[in-house]
Design an enzyme around this catalytic site. Structure first.
Site, PDB file in Angstrom:
ATOM      1  N   CYS A 114      -6.867 -22.795  16.438  1.00 54.07           N
ATOM      2  CA  CYS A 114      -7.759 -23.865  16.068  1.00 54.07           C
ATOM      3  C   CYS A 114      -7.640 -24.690  15.050  1.00 54.07           C
ATOM      4  CB  CYS A 114      -9.496 -23.466  16.706  1.00 54.07           C
ATOM      5  SG  CYS A 114      -9.896 -22.437  17.996  1.00 54.07           S
ATOM      6  N   GLY A 161      -4.832 -27.661  17.916  1.00 56.11           N
ATOM      7  CA  GLY A 161      -6.508 -28.126  19.539  1.00 56.11           C
ATOM      8  C   GLY A 161      -5.931 -28.809  20.290  1.00 56.11           C
ATOM      9  N   ASN A 199     -12.509 -20.351  13.124  1.00 60.03           N
ATOM     10  CA  ASN A 199     -10.694 -20.860  14.221  1.00 60.03           C
ATOM     11  C   ASN A 199     -10.324 -18.741  14.137  1.00 60.03           C
ATOM     12  OD1 ASN A 199      -7.901 -20.668  14.218  1.00 60.03           O
ATOM     13  ND2 ASN A 199      -7.798 -20.913  12.219  1.00 60.03           N
ATOM     14  N   GLY A 200      -9.840 -18.431  15.020  1.00 60.53           N
ATOM     15  CA  GLY A 200      -9.824 -16.901  14.874  1.00 60.53           C
ATOM     16  C   GLY A 200      -9.672 -15.988  16.226  1.00 60.53           C
ATOM     17  N   TYR A 232       6.170 -21.783  13.484  1.00 56.49           N
ATOM     18  CA  TYR A 232       5.896 -22.418  14.368  1.00 56.49           C
ATOM     19  C   TYR A 232       4.516 -23.572  14.528  1.00 56.49           C
ATOM     20  CZ  TYR A 232       4.730 -24.017  19.238  1.00 56.49           C
ATOM     21  OH  TYR A 232       4.472 -24.385  20.746  1.00 56.49           O
TER      22      TYR A 232
END
Length: 470
Positions: A6, A32, A106-107, A249
């Site tokens: 995210c 996202g 985020n996570g 990436y």
């Protein structure tokens, strides 16, 4: 294709907070594409808007005007836990004893299931399948006897796993990064005001100045009195364990992530890859866009021609959003198409950043064979992905991973290529500055934070039917 994590954005004390949050999320759209949300705060309270889809689809000019306030928190999401639905869109907004609490995460928490069971036994009611909601429950319980910073510190002491948080309550904005620093979170300045983002490319769009990373285990507290930095409870790990896939990436190449320039890291990965294995080919071919930067380094080091013989249609959505495998394969063909005149009779070296499930690569190699490629060689700028990630990447079982199921010769046969070489772990670590600070669990199976049952939808029960409050 791999689902990203995210993206977070927060800004404090700016007259155009909602609009800046919009552009901050827009710059991080790659992190996202399922949902987006912004919550603002002014003297009248909080104002929120969330929805499914891309940032420009969720927000309009009229919606942004209806989000007044000088503080804003925004979020773009992919589902690593919790299904893709509007109820799981963030930021989360809860009300507790007249206080509005906003939280964006985020996570991925590895002990989410046990914490949820414990909280439900104590009478908590959950309305989503998202592990972020666990933070909300832990936070409000601690707020009964603690200040907001101390309550957040206590909540963080209960969870295990990966988290970057932006928390807003009582005109106080707090940014937190977990002690291992799995995911990135950066601090910048815009007109002297603090801004936070998962990636620095958000600062570039806003012409904000990048100041530094939020450190692992750090809380940055911003309120009317100014800013201060505090630490989470307990000793920090000896070394951070930052997600190496951010550099391979996830992150945009123009971002600084973990104090590393992503573009240069990927180019160096290509150099290292060429040092390890350069085939006898006519030219190097990247698969856009993720393989471009490592392919540049590979071609320069190998002194081979570099050709953009795969043309990307930039108006096609990401292939993994499609709901069926047949549609995914069709999406691959629609998204990238080879230049026929460059393929026939040629020996080609494809350079890409990773092979996870293998389905996309199979489709692309098949197309090159159909167009008459004489030889197809593949070079991958990271090691084989053999183990699932429990910290926020969407490959959560070994059954999905081609390198976990097949030997190298078997992968070569399945992909129908003449040769295949993955960058070694040593080569990957030589491509970054802080080689002892990264999580390599997806390559080695050595998890910094152990996880038991961590299935992607482990929190899923019935679909939620209403928002939650306290």
């Amino acid at each position: 294709m791999i689902r990203h994590e995210c993206g977070l954005f927060g800004i404090y004390d700016h007259e155009d907070a909602a609009r800046l949050a919009y552009f901050g999320l827009y710059a991080q759209q790659h992190r996202g594409q399922e949902s987006a949300g912004i919550v603002t705060l002014n003297a009248d309270g909080v104002h929120e808007h969330k929805g499914m889809g891309l940032v420009p689809d969720v927000f309009s000019e009229s919606i942004l005007r209806a989000l007044p306030g000088r503080i804003a928190v925004g979020h773009v999401r992919y589902s690593t836990t919790g299904r893709s639905s509007s109820c799981n869109a963030q930021p989360f907004l809860a009300r507790y004893k007249g206080r509005d609490i906003v939280l964006a995460h985020n996570g991925n928490l590895v002990n989410a299931a046990e914490l949820r069971a414990e909280l439900e036994n104590e009478g908590a009611i959950f309305s989503t399948g998202n592990d972020t909601e666990i933070f909300i429950h832990l936070l409000v319980r601690s707020l009964r006897r603690n200040s907001l910073p101390e309550a957040l510190r206590e909540a963080c002491s209960r969870v295990r796993g990966a988290y970057c948080l932006l928390v807003l309550a009582d005109s106080t904005l707090i940014a937190v990064r977990d002690p291992f620093g799995f995911h990135p979170l950066a601090l910048g300045r815009l007109d002297g005001r603090p801004v936070f983002a998962s990636e620095t490319c958000a600062f570039d769009l806003l012409e904000a100045e990048y100041e530094r990373s939020v450190e692992p285990g750090e809380m940055i507290i911003v309120d009317e009195k100014g800013e201060r930095s505090e630490q989470l409870r307990g000793p920090l790990p000896q070394k951070p364990r930052q997600c190496i896939f951010e550099l391979v990436y996830f992150a945009r190449p123009d971002s600084y992530v973990f104090n590393e320039q992503v573009y240069l890291c990927r180019k160096q990965m290509g150099w290292q890859l060429a040092h390890e294995s350069t085939p006898d080919v006519d030219f190097v071919l990247p698969f856009p866009d993720s393989g471009v930067y490592s392919a540049v380094g590979f071609a320069q080091c190998a002194e081979l021609p570099y050709e953009h013989a795969m043309i990307r249609n930039h108006y096609v959505g990401r292939t993994f959003i499609q709901p069926t495998q047949s549609m995914r394969n069709f999406g691959v063909r629609v998204k990238i198409n080879p230049v026929r005149a460059m393929i026939q009779g040629k020996k080609i070296c494809i350079v890409d950043d990773s092979i996870v499930r293998g389905t996309t690569m199979i489709t692309r190699v098949k197309k090159l064979r159909e167009l008459g490629a004489k030889e197809v060689h593949i070079r991958i700028s990271c090691p084989p992905v053999k183990y699932p990630c429990h910290y926020g990447i969407d490959f959560s079982s070994r059954g999905e991973l081609i390198a976990a199921q097949c030997s190298l010769p078997e992968i070569v046969s399945r992909l129908d290529v003449d040769s295949l070489h993955y960058l070694s772990i040593d080569g990957l670590l030589r491509s970054v500055m802080h080689s002892d600070s990264y999580c390599l669990a997806c390559f080695t199976g050595e998890y910094p934070v152990p996880c038991g049952e961590c299935g992607k939808y482990r929190l899923e029960g019935q679909q939620p039917i209403r928002a939650f409050c306290f």
